[in-house]
Scaffold this motif. Structure first.
Motif, short mmCIF file in Angstrom:
data_model
loop_
_atom_site.label_atom_id
_atom_site.label_comp_id
_atom_site.label_asym_id
_atom_site.label_seq_id
_atom_site.Cartn_x
_atom_site.Cartn_y
_atom_site.Cartn_z
N MET A 162 0.83 -1.21 0.00
CA MET A 162 0.00 0.00 0.00
C MET A 162 0.86 1.26 0.00
SD MET A 162 -2.83 1.42 -0.26
CE MET A 162 -4.08 0.14 -0.09
N ALA B 265 1.86 -0.85 9.97
CA ALA B 265 0.54 -0.76 10.60
C ALA B 265 0.04 0.68 10.65
CB ALA B 265 0.57 -1.39 12.00
N ALA B 266 0.18 1.37 9.54
CA ALA B 266 -0.31 2.75 9.46
C ALA B 266 -0.83 3.02 8.06
CB ALA B 266 0.82 3.72 9.81
N CYS B 267 -1.50 2.04 7.47
CA CYS B 267 -1.89 2.12 6.06
C CYS B 267 -2.87 3.25 5.80
CB CYS B 267 -2.48 0.80 5.60
SG CYS B 267 -1.44 -0.60 6.05
N ASP B 268 -3.63 3.65 6.84
CA ASP B 268 -4.56 4.77 6.64
C ASP B 268 -3.80 6.10 6.59
OD1 ASP B 268 -3.93 4.28 9.30
OD2 ASP B 268 -5.87 4.90 10.08
N PRO C 61 -7.34 10.40 9.94
CA PRO C 61 -7.76 9.04 9.57
C PRO C 61 -8.19 8.21 10.79
CG PRO C 61 -5.80 9.64 8.35
CD PRO C 61 -6.02 10.73 9.36
N THR C 62 -7.47 8.35 11.91
CA THR C 62 -7.85 7.61 13.11
C THR C 62 -9.28 7.97 13.51
OG1 THR C 62 -5.59 7.44 13.93
CG2 THR C 62 -7.35 7.32 15.57
#
Lengths: 438, 264
Positions: free
Chosen positions: B89, B128-131, B201-202
């Motif tokens: 990604m 672990a931060a794809c957003d 995003p979060t």
């Protein structure tokens, strides 16, 4: 920005994410003001077996990918066996696409700590560990702070809140190994060894950490526990589907306007999620997507209306996984995506099982050769043959997972492979970068 | 044994060992290797010998572990470890280009350090931060939604002796200081744990729920927990647990991502 439809909005279920908008909810004082640690008091008034039954009744299923019933897992722990019991939280978030546990631990770390205390009380464990991936230093910082605060307030340590129950909780940072997200590899790593999976059985329920009965649960699973204790099993089941009850944090990334975390009722569809996420970016149309990380077989635009719960995803030939919804468009190449994922599995294979270690090594090379324009039709058979030799032939699910992007991209996008092989598509790599591919 | 490892470091090593149940001190090995890196900036043969001595295991046993994990470095790392995510990604959204740009600018490849010994470059797997893609980290602090130009800007600041502000972290600390945190020492710099509100995003889903007044009805925190049939049964009188299902039925008892065989 156009508003999402009422139908899509109705799928939102702010439960675990409820405190995320509250400033400083990661501080214990704020958490307590927002009903924090009330579930713990309520749980201490109940018998541990009643809590296990409550979680069974709620139908909660593991949020780390496999969807195993949580209450049943807790119930497997033999009681009065004279052995210490352990609770281990899997915070080794690393499945490509997955990004739900880190924000959860950042915004609301005490909900994890509270869930841990309740779960440990239920299974009669006096030592618990959070195994958090090493790279997640910012989240580990919040967790360590939360654990320190909880000790100071008497929620951890000896005779917690006068209950007679003792619990020590350690935050343990890993050191960069995807395989440690596999529960038995995680246990080996936590014991100070290389993170390599164990053959099951025996299962962690009887031979887990230090060969003692152990429950390993994902972060989101444990964070669900306080809400079930407070709201009850019947309320929990008002969300989701009959077999996949409850809310779930869906992580949407890629070619959408508003990527991010969307907590929805289990069974939401991709069409609804895309609506919530502001739709596809201009100039992009949906081509392929993962429902739950790279280890879950790819889906396409024809699956927009399949409910995203455990059963429906399995029926569609994939898995719900970690609800890591990665969205790719017509401008993204499924062959390259597959190649990159296989490079990942190759790098992360622990090397214990030959099919996984060798299979991923060779699949990465074959895919690279195809992308360089030097592939042959036989390469496609070789890939499928390698997958046949991988699936079900390794100790753990990493090997199985690696076959998912390969078999699913060949199923839906074989023409893309043929376009590289037959020269209709420009090579992505030069021949000079092909060392070792043949 | 060289004296790189002072009494303070030994004290810290013993404190790590004390975190785990008695007799299970080997669990301290991973954090202890982070501790070694906080002293030396990598895991040297002396560092491995130190762990072996503290834990009463062999150097070979320590080496087996130290060589398994990506975050244990076998050569000295610079003050700044720059990691660019190039998993699918991030790579597709610009991470590949950012990595290329940094590699060309610094004149180093993966897992290599600049000649002045200050900056180490690596490409990382999914962080672990794809957003927030594409992301990079410096000493494991995140810089979100970067492109090649921003990545270059961050690295140029590092070269100039500045400390660029991470997106969700406090002011950068050096690699060795970061490793002390990974060994389990709480961050005591002022405001280091606060580090501001979460990114958009979060909060995307939470904001929608707030804006449109969506909540889950029927939540009553006083809902009683069902009592057991009362026959004085203690915790041990419950029905013996059924045997866990074997993994071969496609429903592993684990939380790891997996592919159920029934789905094939």
């Amino acid at each position: 920005m156009s508003n999402p439809s009422q139908g899509a909005l109705a799928k939102l279920t702010p439960v675990l994410t409820k405190r995320w908008l509250s400033p400083d909810a990661w501080k214990i004082g704020v958490y307590e003001r927002l009903d924090g640690y009330t579930a713990l008091r309520k749980a201490f008034a109940a018998h541990p077996d009643e809590l296990i039954q409550l979680i069974k009744d709620s139908g909660l299923r593991g949020r780390g990918g496999a969807g195993f019933p949580t209450g049943m897992k807790w119930g497997f722990i033999p009681q009065n066996d004279g052995k210490p019991h352990y609770l281990v939280v899997n915070a080794d978030e690393g499945e490509p696409g997955t990004c739900k546990d880190l924000p959860l631990m950042m915004a609301d770390p005490h909900s994890l700590v509270e869930g841990i205390i309740i779960a440990a009380y239920a299974i009669r464990a006096n030592f618990a560990a959070i195994y958090i991936r090493g790279e997640a230093m910012h989240a580990a910082r919040r967790l360590r702070n939360a654990v320190d605060e909880a000790y100071r307030r008497g929620y951890l340590g000896r005779n917690i809140l006068g209950s007679g129950f003792d619990l020590d909780l350690v935050v343990h940072s890993g050191a960069g190994a995807y395989i440690c997200g596999e529960e038995t590899a995680l246990l080996d790593s936590l014991e100070g060894y290389r993170g390599q999976p164990r053959l099951k059985p025996p299962f962690p329920a009887t031979h887990g950490l230090y060969a003692s009965p152990t429950v390993v649960n994902n972060v989101e699973t444990i964070c669900s526990v306080p809400y079930i204790v407070l709201g009850g099993a019947a309320w929990w089941k008002t969300m989701g589907t009959e077999k996949s009850p409850g809310p779930k944090i869906y992580s949407i990334s890629g070619r959408v306007n508003n990527p991010g975390q969307y907590e929805c009722s289990l069974g939401v569809t991709l069409r609804e999620l895309l609506d919530l996420a502001g739709g596809m970016q201009d100039g992009h149309s949906l081509r392929f997507w993962t429902p739950g990380g790279s280890s879950t077989p790819l889906l396409t635009a024809e699956h927009l209306d399949v409910p995203m719960d455990f059963e429906s995803m399995a029926a569609a030939g994939t898995m719900l996984g970690t609800t890591a919804v990665q969205i790719f468009s017509d401008q993204d190449c499924p062959v390259y995506a597959t190649y990159r994922w296989i490079e990942f599995y190759h790098h992360e294979s622990c090397g214990k099982c030959t099919p996984c270690r060798e299979g991923n090594y060779w699949m990465a090379r074959v895919l690279r050769r195809i992308l360089s324009g030097a592939g042959t039709h036989e390469d496609l058979d070789t890939l499928l043959d390698a997958c046949d030799n991988l699936l079900g032939r390794s100790f753990c699910a990493l090997g199985d997972g690696a076959t998912s992007p390969v078999t699913s991209s060949l199923k839906y996008f074989k023409q893309d492979y043929l376009d590289y092989i037959e020269g209709r598509k420009a090579p992505m790599f030069g021949a000079g970068e092909l060392v070792g591919a043949h | 044994m060289s004296d790189i490892f002072t009494e303070e470091t030994r004290e810290r090593a013993r404190a790590i060992m004390a975190r785990y149940p008695a007799g299970r001190e080997r669990s301290a090995l991973l954090p202890m290797l982070h501790l070694v890196q906080s002293v030396e900036g990598y895991v040297s043969p002396e560092g491995m010998a130190f762990c072996a001595e503290m834990l009463g295991i062999t150097k070979a046993q320590v080496a087996a572990v130290a060589t398994f994990y990506t975050m244990y470095k076998r050569r000295p790392v610079g003050d700044w470890l720059v990691s660019v995510c190039t998993n699918t990604m991030c790579g597709v959204l610009g991470g590949d280009k950012a990595y290329q740009a940094l590699s060309e600018h610094l004149g180093v490849g993966h897992d290599e350090t600049t000649e002045d010994g200050r900056i180490t470059l690596e490409h990382a797997e999914c962080l672990a931060a794809c957003d927030y893609a594409p992301v990079m980290t410096v000493n494991y602090e995140f810089f979100d939604k970067i492109d090649a130009d921003q990545a270059l800007g961050i690295v140029k600041q590092l070269e100039n002796g500045e400390r660029p502000q991470p997106t969700r972290g406090p002011r950068l600390c050096t690699f060795k200081e970061a490793e002390l945190q990974l060994a389990g020492w709480s961050e005591d710099r002022d405001g280091a744990v606060g580090e501001g509100p979460a990114g958009e995003p979060t909060l995307a889903g939470s904001r929608l729920a707030e804006r449109f007044g969506v909540s889950v009805p029927g939540f009553d925190p006083n809902t009683p927990i069902a009592r057991r049939d009362d026959k004085g049964a203690g915790p041990g009188n419950s029905v013996p647990p059924a045997a866990p299902k074997p993994a071969s039925d496609g429903k592993p008892a684990g939380d790891a991502p997996t592919v159920g065989k029934e789905s094939k």
